[in-house]
Each structure stands twice: as C-alpha cells, then as structure tokens.
Design an enzyme around this catalytic site. Structure first.
Site: not given
Ligand code: F6P
Length: 358
Positions: A110, A135, A283
């Site tokens: 990320g 995200d 999640q």
C-alpha cells in the site's frame, strides 16, 4: 534468473492471488526463473529471511486469504533510522538484494510500502510493484486489490445490522476501516443502504446528523444506520492543526474510536439509544471475491510482463478498466481521496442519504 517477492503492510484479500498471477506468468515465460519469497515484508529483505519458492507454492492459493509470505509494517518515516542494533535498514536491503543476485524485486504493498519501493528504486534496485490495500487510497490506480472484497465484508456487516436495527428501533453505527480516506465507507454504506454516511473527506456537523435522525423518526422510521469511516471528523476538528487536535483530544474523554464518541454525543443530544459495531479486521479477512481474483490475476500477469520487458520502476495499475503502469516516483507519497463533490455522493444525497454536512 532470480526474482525477489514480498508482501508489505497490512494484509488484504487477494495478496496470494496476485503473487500467483506474477509467479505463474514468470514460470511460463522463463525456463530458469527462481522466485525468492521474503518473509514478513521488508523485514525479510532487511534480515535476509527468505524461502526459495517452488512452483507448487503458488498452486491452490487463488482463493486463499492472507499472505503465504507473511507481512509486517516497516514504517517509511523511520526507514533511514538505524534499528535497535544499529543496523542500516536501507543498506541491509540493498545488500540482501545484491547478495542474492536478484534481477528484480516485486513489492505488493500500500501507500507506505510504495514509498519504500520508490526509495529502493532511487538506490538503484530494479522494482516492480503492485497496488494492495482495502483502503483504495493509492494514487495512480482507479482500484486496488482487496478493496472489493472488503466492501463485501463491510456491506454484509451493515446488512446484518439491518434486521436487528429494525426489530429494536435503535440507532446503529457501523465503523468502517479505510484509514484517512472514505472509499470503503462510501461503497459499503451505499451497498448496505446506510441512512447516514460519514467520510473523512466530508467533515460532519453533529447537529446535522441529529436533525437527520429526528427527521427519520418524524417520518415513522423505527431505526437509523450510520456507516462511519474510522477517519471521520467533525467540521470543528477539521479546522484544527494536527497539534491542536492532539491537544484537544488529550483533554477529553478517551473513546476507543470515532464511532463510540459519536454514539455518545448522539445519545446526549437526541436521547436515542445507540449501538456501535466495529467489524475491524474482518474487513481484511477471508477469501478474495471473484472481482479481486480477476484483478489480481490481471495485475500479476502485467507485472510479470514488465519484468520480461525489463521495464522497472513502475507500479501496475488500473485506468478505465485497462491495466497500465505508473512510474513509482509519481505514486510515492500521494493519497487518492474521495472527491466530496463526486457524482456518487451527489447521487446518494438525491436519495436522501445524509453525509452529515448540510
Ligand atoms: O491500510 C489497511 C488498514 O486495514 C486500514 O484500513 C486500517 O486503518 C489499518 O490498516 C489498520 O492497521 P493495523 O492492522 O496495523 O491495525
């Protein structure tokens, strides 16, 4: 030829599917390729902890969540700071790379991990990277792998809340991950039919939220569901500098997270009973959804092609449904935020969904 590979930062669904995409393509393109898998992200590269992978390691992992290599966070802001034993992390990574005679290092990561990947590129290493994160905040790509799978988890948490909320006639807050950005909350909130959606990019006014809740009561609605991003912020707080905000929080009741604080304030102002649900790391867990498997496979194959063509210093990306590449120097250090004026928010508002801002 030897290729290094690592997964860095918070895990997400489809990390394994992506590595499989890269590896299967490389094994098909070359007769003599050896893949070195570094353990626990950049840590493995720093300390030369690795496994020599076999083609069979990449079989049967398309649907497997997590990462077979393990991962960890190696914060970029301290990457130049020697560790407890005085070890120079950047020099150590370069040393491992050279000692193993790697042709290229493949980084699945990320935002922070892309910054380190770019730094290693500047230091002369051949790098190809892939956009990982639930995200969806990586600059330079329309979508990241992991994002769609996380939407599924967060949306199904909201779905489950619907039935219990309807039975009890309460206000429910579901806090959604996403760090500083609201992509996951926006998509999960819309998919789950949330009544109020709060995003970091659209600072909220508590009075607006309470009025929206009262209005729903007036309309005879028994319950309300708020999808709240973990980074959601009030208009008041959004005006403060980082330092001022820290000072303000120091003098207030410490809540475990934004949803609990908001829940308390709503009860104070409206007298309504509020319950908070935080799906948290669920999640990031479980198997990747089919969309992510397809994306992972395409991105993986594209990364292998870059290696084959010796085109280094790029992150593979998605632009208008096409797989493309973006120079790492352009990606590093930039976040992709939700545009508060975007059509998705306007469309949601047309339906009566409140974003707590007006
Ligand atoms: O970046 C992915 C993410 O899951 C964010 O949504 C969240 O803020 C963060 O990681 C949590 O990090 P950790 O797993 O280190 O607690």
């Amino acid at each position: 030829m030897r290729i290094g590979m690592l997964t860095s930062g918070g895990d997400c669904q489809a990390l394994n599917a992506t590595m499989r995409g890269v590896a299967k393509s490389l094994y098909k393109m070359y007769d003599d390729v050896e893949i070195i898998g570094f353990e626990d992200g950049y840590k493995g590269l720093i300390h030369a902890d690795y496994q020599v992978m076999k083609p069979s390691d990449f079989s049967g992992i398309l649907t497997k969540g997590g990462t077979i290599l393990g991962t960890s966070r190696t914060p970029f802001k301290t990457i130049r700071v020697p560790d407890e034993s005085g070890l120079d992390k950047v020099e150590s990574m370069k040393h491992t790379y050279r000692k193993l005679k790697l042709e290229c290092l493949v980084v699945l990561g990320g935002n922070g991990s892309q910054k380190t990947a770019n730094l290693l590129r500047e230091e002369g290493l051949n790098i190809v990277s892939l956009p990982k994160t639930i995200d969806n905040d990586l600059w330079g790509t329309d979508v990241t792998f992991g994002f769609q799978s996380a939407i599924n988890v967060a949306a199904s948490a909201i779905d489950c809340i619907h039935t219990t909320a309807a039975s009890h006639g309460r206000v429910f807050i579901v806090e959604v991950m996403g760090h500083k950005v609201g992509w996951l909350t926006l998509y999960a909130g819309l998919a789950g039919g949330a009544d109020i959606i709060l995003l970091p990019e659209v600072p909220y006014d508590l009075n607006v939220i309470c009025n929206a809740l009262k209005e729903r009561n007036r309309q005879g609605k028994r319950f309300s569901i708020l999808a709240v991003a973990e980074g959601a912020i009030s208009k008041e707080d959004a005006k403060l500098s980082k330092k001022e905000l820290k000072e303000k929080k120091k003098n207030q009741v410490a809540y475990p997270s934004v949803a609990y604080e908001l829940g308390n304030r709503i009860t104070e102002l409206t007298g309504q009973e509020v319950r908070v649900t935080v799906p948290g790391h669920t999640q990031r867990g479980g198997e990747p959804c089919p969309y992510d498997r397809v994306l992972a496979t395409r991105l993986g194959a594209a990364a292998a092609q870059l290696i084959y063509d010796k085109e280094y210093g790029y992150m593979v990306a998605v632009k208008n449904d096409n797989i493309t590449k973006v120079p790492l120097e352009e990606v590093a250090g930039k976040l992709k935020y939700v545009d508060p004026g975007c059509s998705m928010i306007q469309e949601a508002k047309r339906l009566g969904i409140s974003f707590g801002d007006e």
